[in-house]
Design a protein around this motif. Structure first.
Motif, PDB file in Angstrom:
ATOM      1  N   GLN A  22       0.837  -1.195   0.000  1.00  0.00           N
ATOM      2  CA  GLN A  22       0.000   0.000   0.000  1.00  0.00           C
ATOM      3  C   GLN A  22       0.874   1.249   0.000  1.00  0.00           C
ATOM      4  O   GLN A  22       0.569   2.251  -0.653  1.00  0.00           O
ATOM      5  N   LEU A  25      -0.334  -5.810  -9.976  1.00  0.00           N
ATOM      6  CA  LEU A  25      -1.663  -5.726  -9.398  1.00  0.00           C
ATOM      7  C   LEU A  25      -2.659  -5.336 -10.477  1.00  0.00           C
ATOM      8  O   LEU A  25      -2.275  -4.938 -11.577  1.00  0.00           O
ATOM      9  N   THR A  26      -3.932  -5.414 -10.171  1.00  0.00           N
ATOM     10  CA  THR A  26      -4.944  -4.887 -11.068  1.00  0.00           C
ATOM     11  C   THR A  26      -5.130  -3.403 -10.800  1.00  0.00           C
ATOM     12  O   THR A  26      -4.788  -2.913  -9.708  1.00  0.00           O
ATOM     13  N   SER A  77      -7.232  -2.945  -7.785  1.00  0.00           N
ATOM     14  CA  SER A  77      -6.500  -3.139  -6.530  1.00  0.00           C
ATOM     15  C   SER A  77      -5.685  -1.903  -6.179  1.00  0.00           C
ATOM     16  O   SER A  77      -5.599  -1.499  -5.004  1.00  0.00           O
ATOM     17  N   SER A 116      -8.067   0.841  -4.915  1.00  0.00           N
ATOM     18  CA  SER A 116      -8.520   0.539  -3.567  1.00  0.00           C
ATOM     19  C   SER A 116      -7.417   0.787  -2.547  1.00  0.00           C
ATOM     20  O   SER A 116      -7.652   1.382  -1.484  1.00  0.00           O
ATOM     21  N   ALA A 117      -6.197   0.346  -2.862  1.00  0.00           N
ATOM     22  CA  ALA A 117      -5.067   0.541  -1.949  1.00  0.00           C
ATOM     23  C   ALA A 117      -4.784   2.024  -1.748  1.00  0.00           C
ATOM     24  O   ALA A 117      -4.478   2.472  -0.627  1.00  0.00           O
TER      25      ALA A 117
END
Length: 335
Positions: free
Chosen positions: A151, A174-175, A178, A181-182
């Motif tokens: 993160q 990562l997507t 993701s 969101s992080a």
């Protein structure tokens, strides 16, 4: 990586060097990125010595992976990707690189492995440095240590370096969802860790010390060298936040209690009252390098670095770093 961009001169040269296996030319091309990469590693790790090591690791990995570089992204982007993952690998192996609980409820936790970053090692070009003062000060570096490593990487790449979400996702495997969101979670934590401070790191920022800061650090040094305890007290806020690293124990104390504590610990007492100090800047903050001469020693020896956060002409936060017997930050060991 998938940045849509024409092949630049640096990238074309790097590809040619990668194919030739010329180590000297490889070093010449990559070395120009050292300072920026080292600052990036420092943000990830909060430790100057570890950042130096991970920058070297980045160059080593880049050499071994040189033939994988196709110029789809800028060379600096490719190197930052390698540096980020080197730091993540480092953090995965170290269980001593997370904040530890503090005894003070309002402090929450402490970053005992924190080290200062000398300003002279920052990138020289302010347009290229991406080191706005707000993103290199100690409070910011401490705050991002409260983010989980991946993160933390997302936050630095997206909000500090300004990378697109897709590029960040590619670098960290990562997507995009993701990453988004992080980043949202990281921003919440940063707002909690830095209340009352500016949180828009993309706005232009001054990197110069204010006249207040220059004046206060000079007065702080003068008071030290004259053992003027009343003078020291007058420079400190009554809600001073003080910590001496690498020891645990952040405290919020009155100015008088802070100075009384230093005196009860032996400072400013006979044998520990002969000071010489040097002004410097670390993390784009004013700092005093303290040298102490003890009886029967002809030289003043490096003792500590005091980093000052100054608000309205008073020292609001004092972060001390024990520098005794350390060849630290290339500071002279004696005066």
């Amino acid at each position: 990586m998938t940045d849509a961009r024409p092949l630049g001169a640096d990238e074309a040269t790097f590809i040619a060097v990668a194919r030739s296996g010329d180590t000297a030319r490889f070093a010449l091309i990559t070395e120009r990125h050292r300072r920026e990469l080292q600052v990036h590693c420092y943000r990830m790790l909060a430790n100057y010595e570890d950042a130096q090591d991970m920058t070297q690791e980045t160059f080593l990995r880049a050499w071994h992976k040189r033939e994988s570089f196709k110029g789809h992204a800028a060379l600096r982007t490719w190197l930052h990707r390698i540096a980020t993952n080197a730091c993540l690998d480092f953090l995965e192996k170290r269980n001593d690189r997370t904040p530890v609980p503090s005894e003070l409820a309002d402090v929450g936790s402490e970053v005992l492995y924190l080290q200062p970053y000398p300003d002279r090692m920052l990138p020289e070009d302010p347009q290229e440095s991406v080191v706005a003062r707000e993103t290199i000060e100690l409070a910011f570096i401490v705050a991002i240590q409260h983010l989980p490593p991946r993160q933390r990487a997302v936050f630095i790449l997206r909000d500090v370096l300004g990378w697109p979400a897709a590029t960040t996702a590619d670098a960290l495997e990562l997507t995009v969802a993701s990453v988004t969101s992080a980043l949202q979670r990281a921003r919440v934590t940063m707002r909690e860790q830095l209340p009352g401070r500016r949180l828009d790191w993309r706005r232009p920022a001054t990197n110069e010390l204010s006249s207040d800061e220059r004046t206060v650090v000079k007065l702080y040094i003068d008071a030290h060298e004259r053992n003027d305890l009343d003078g020291l007290i007058s420079l400190l806020r009554d809600d001073l936040r003080f910590v001496m690293l690498p020891e645990a124990g952040t405290s919020v104390v009155t100015a008088k209690d802070a100075v009384d504590g230093w005196v009860s610990g032996g400072l400013f007492q006979p044998g520990h009252d002969d000071w010489r100090c040097v002004t410097t800047t670390v993390n784009r903050m004013p700092a005093a390098v303290l040298y102490l001469r003890t009886p029967d020693d002809p030289e003043y020896r490096l003792f500590a670095i005091a980093v000052l956060h100054i608000v309205d002409g008073k020292i609001a936060e004092l972060t001390g770093f024990d520098a005794t017997d350390k060849p630290w930050l290339d500071l002279p060991p004696t005066l």
